[in-house]
Scaffold this motif. Structure first.
Motif, PDB file in Angstrom:
ATOM      1  N   VAL A  36      -2.736 -32.863  16.406  1.00  0.00           N
ATOM      2  CA  VAL A  36      -4.092 -32.927  15.867  1.00  0.00           C
ATOM      3  C   VAL A  36      -4.974 -33.629  16.893  1.00  0.00           C
ATOM      4  N   ASP A  37      -6.076 -33.000  17.245  1.00  0.00           N
ATOM      5  CA  ASP A  37      -7.035 -33.593  18.179  1.00  0.00           C
ATOM      6  C   ASP A  37      -8.044 -34.407  17.377  1.00  0.00           C
ATOM      7  N   TYR A  38      -7.783 -35.676  17.255  1.00  0.00           N
ATOM      8  CA  TYR A  38      -8.670 -36.539  16.474  1.00  0.00           C
ATOM      9  C   TYR A  38      -9.999 -36.792  17.163  1.00  0.00           C
ATOM     10  N   GLU A  39     -10.115 -36.423  18.429  1.00  0.00           N
ATOM     11  CA  GLU A  39     -11.377 -36.571  19.159  1.00  0.00           C
ATOM     12  C   GLU A  39     -12.164 -35.261  19.175  1.00  0.00           C
ATOM     13  N   SER A  40     -11.750 -34.286  18.397  1.00  0.00           N
ATOM     14  CA  SER A  40     -12.407 -32.986  18.342  1.00  0.00           C
ATOM     15  C   SER A  40     -13.894 -33.133  18.029  1.00  0.00           C
ATOM     16  N   ASP A  41     -14.699 -32.265  18.633  1.00  0.00           N
ATOM     17  CA  ASP A  41     -16.129 -32.268  18.328  1.00  0.00           C
ATOM     18  C   ASP A  41     -16.460 -31.327  17.160  1.00  0.00           C
ATOM     19  N   SER A  42     -15.451 -30.872  16.447  1.00  0.00           N
ATOM     20  CA  SER A  42     -15.665 -30.000  15.291  1.00  0.00           C
ATOM     21  C   SER A  42     -16.501 -30.709  14.236  1.00  0.00           C
ATOM     22  N   ASP A  43     -17.358 -29.947  13.576  1.00  0.00           N
ATOM     23  CA  ASP A  43     -18.181 -30.485  12.495  1.00  0.00           C
ATOM     24  C   ASP A  43     -17.437 -30.512  11.170  1.00  0.00           C
ATOM     25  N   VAL A  44     -16.559 -29.512  10.968  1.00  0.00           N
ATOM     26  CA  VAL A  44     -15.860 -29.338   9.705  1.00  0.00           C
ATOM     27  C   VAL A  44     -14.362 -29.271   9.980  1.00  0.00           C
ATOM     28  N   ILE A  45     -13.608 -30.025   9.211  1.00  0.00           N
ATOM     29  CA  ILE A  45     -12.153 -30.026   9.298  1.00  0.00           C
ATOM     30  C   ILE A  45     -11.630 -29.560   7.939  1.00  0.00           C
ATOM     31  N   ALA A  46     -10.813 -28.517   7.937  1.00  0.00           N
ATOM     32  CA  ALA A  46     -10.240 -28.003   6.688  1.00  0.00           C
ATOM     33  C   ALA A  46      -8.727 -28.124   6.764  1.00  0.00           C
ATOM     34  N   LEU A  47      -8.139 -28.644   5.710  1.00  0.00           N
ATOM     35  CA  LEU A  47      -6.697 -28.839   5.662  1.00  0.00           C
ATOM     36  C   LEU A  47      -6.107 -28.185   4.422  1.00  0.00           C
ATOM     37  N   THR A  48      -4.973 -27.505   4.604  1.00  0.00           N
ATOM     38  CA  THR A  48      -4.184 -27.020   3.485  1.00  0.00           C
ATOM     39  C   THR A  48      -3.201 -28.116   3.128  1.00  0.00           C
ATOM     40  N   PHE A  64     -10.521 -38.305  10.052  1.00  0.00           N
ATOM     41  CA  PHE A  64     -11.715 -37.507  10.361  1.00  0.00           C
ATOM     42  C   PHE A  64     -12.921 -37.977   9.550  1.00  0.00           C
ATOM     43  N   LEU A  65     -12.703 -38.342   8.288  1.00  0.00           N
ATOM     44  CA  LEU A  65     -13.805 -38.885   7.486  1.00  0.00           C
ATOM     45  C   LEU A  65     -14.378 -40.137   8.136  1.00  0.00           C
ATOM     46  N   ALA A  66     -13.515 -40.982   8.682  1.00  0.00           N
ATOM     47  CA  ALA A  66     -13.963 -42.207   9.338  1.00  0.00           C
ATOM     48  C   ALA A  66     -14.830 -41.912  10.556  1.00  0.00           C
ATOM     49  N   ARG A  67     -14.672 -40.737  11.135  1.00  0.00           N
ATOM     50  CA  ARG A  67     -15.495 -40.316  12.276  1.00  0.00           C
ATOM     51  C   ARG A  67     -16.749 -39.562  11.828  1.00  0.00           C
ATOM     52  N   GLY A  68     -16.991 -39.482  10.513  1.00  0.00           N
ATOM     53  CA  GLY A  68     -18.188 -38.833  10.011  1.00  0.00           C
ATOM     54  C   GLY A  68     -18.097 -37.322   9.895  1.00  0.00           C
ATOM     55  N   LYS A  69     -16.900 -36.770   9.953  1.00  0.00           N
ATOM     56  CA  LYS A  69     -16.712 -35.317   9.833  1.00  0.00           C
ATOM     57  C   LYS A  69     -16.706 -34.903   8.371  1.00  0.00           C
ATOM     58  N   LYS A  70     -17.094 -33.664   8.117  1.00  0.00           N
ATOM     59  CA  LYS A  70     -16.942 -33.085   6.790  1.00  0.00           C
ATOM     60  C   LYS A  70     -15.496 -32.601   6.680  1.00  0.00           C
TER      61      LYS A  70
END
Length: 169
Positions: A36-48, A64-70
């Motif tokens: 998992v790339d925790y430094e990803s610049d993705s705006d949205v992270i979806a997990l199953t 990811f929530l701690a980094r402000g991601k949806k």
């Protein structure tokens, strides 16, 4: 550790196919050893979320929530424990993703993301927060081609397909 005798995951490939082409999509299959790339610049992270791995999924979501991601959570575990899942997510999907995913993406774009997205004849009255509910299950007739190109096919010993909707409970 890398799995053997593995099946290409169906849900992520379906959600990727339902994502409008203007969005960049990448898939991670931790079962196959992807990191998992925790430094990803993705705006949205979806997990199953599957029950045996729920605590791992929640840890990933929390980071990811701690980094402000949806963070959007779906899968079998969220169906059984939606309130628990919501503690680790911006929004939770319950039920069939092909109806919910496009709506979630539209709601993100318009800054109207609900807390719960439900597809199927499930009771929603007790869900604590805003809910988008599609009462009927979608049929399989209009599914797009899965985005299997986003995962290395050679590492899977079997593919996956929809043949029926499966257990409604």
């Amino acid at each position: 550790a890398r799995a053997t005798g593995s099946v290409m995951p169906l849900a992520p490939c379906l959600l990727a196919a339902l994502t409008p082409r203007e969005h960049k999509v990448s898939l991670v299959d931790m079962f196959m050893g992807d990191g998992v790339d925790y430094e990803s610049d993705s705006d949205v992270i979806a997990l199953t979320v599957r029950t045996p791995l729920a605590t791992i999924a929640y840890d990933i979501a929390d980071r990811f929530l701690a980094r402000g991601k949806k963070v959007l959570l779906g899968g079998p575990h969220t169906f059984a424990f939606p309130e628990e899942a919501k503690r680790h997510a911006t929004a939770v999907a319950i039920g069939e993703g092909e109806e919910l995913w496009p709506q979630m993406l539209r709601d993100i774009q318009h800054d109207h993301l609900k807390q719960f997205y439900v597809c199927g004849p499930y009771p929603v009255e007790r869900l604590p927060g805003s809910v988008h509910h599609v009462k009927a299950r979608p049929d399989l007739e209009h599914l797009p081609f899965m985005r299997r190109d986003l995962l290395p096919r050679g590492r899977y010993t079997m593919d996956s397909i929809f043949t029926t909707r499966g257990c409604p409970n």
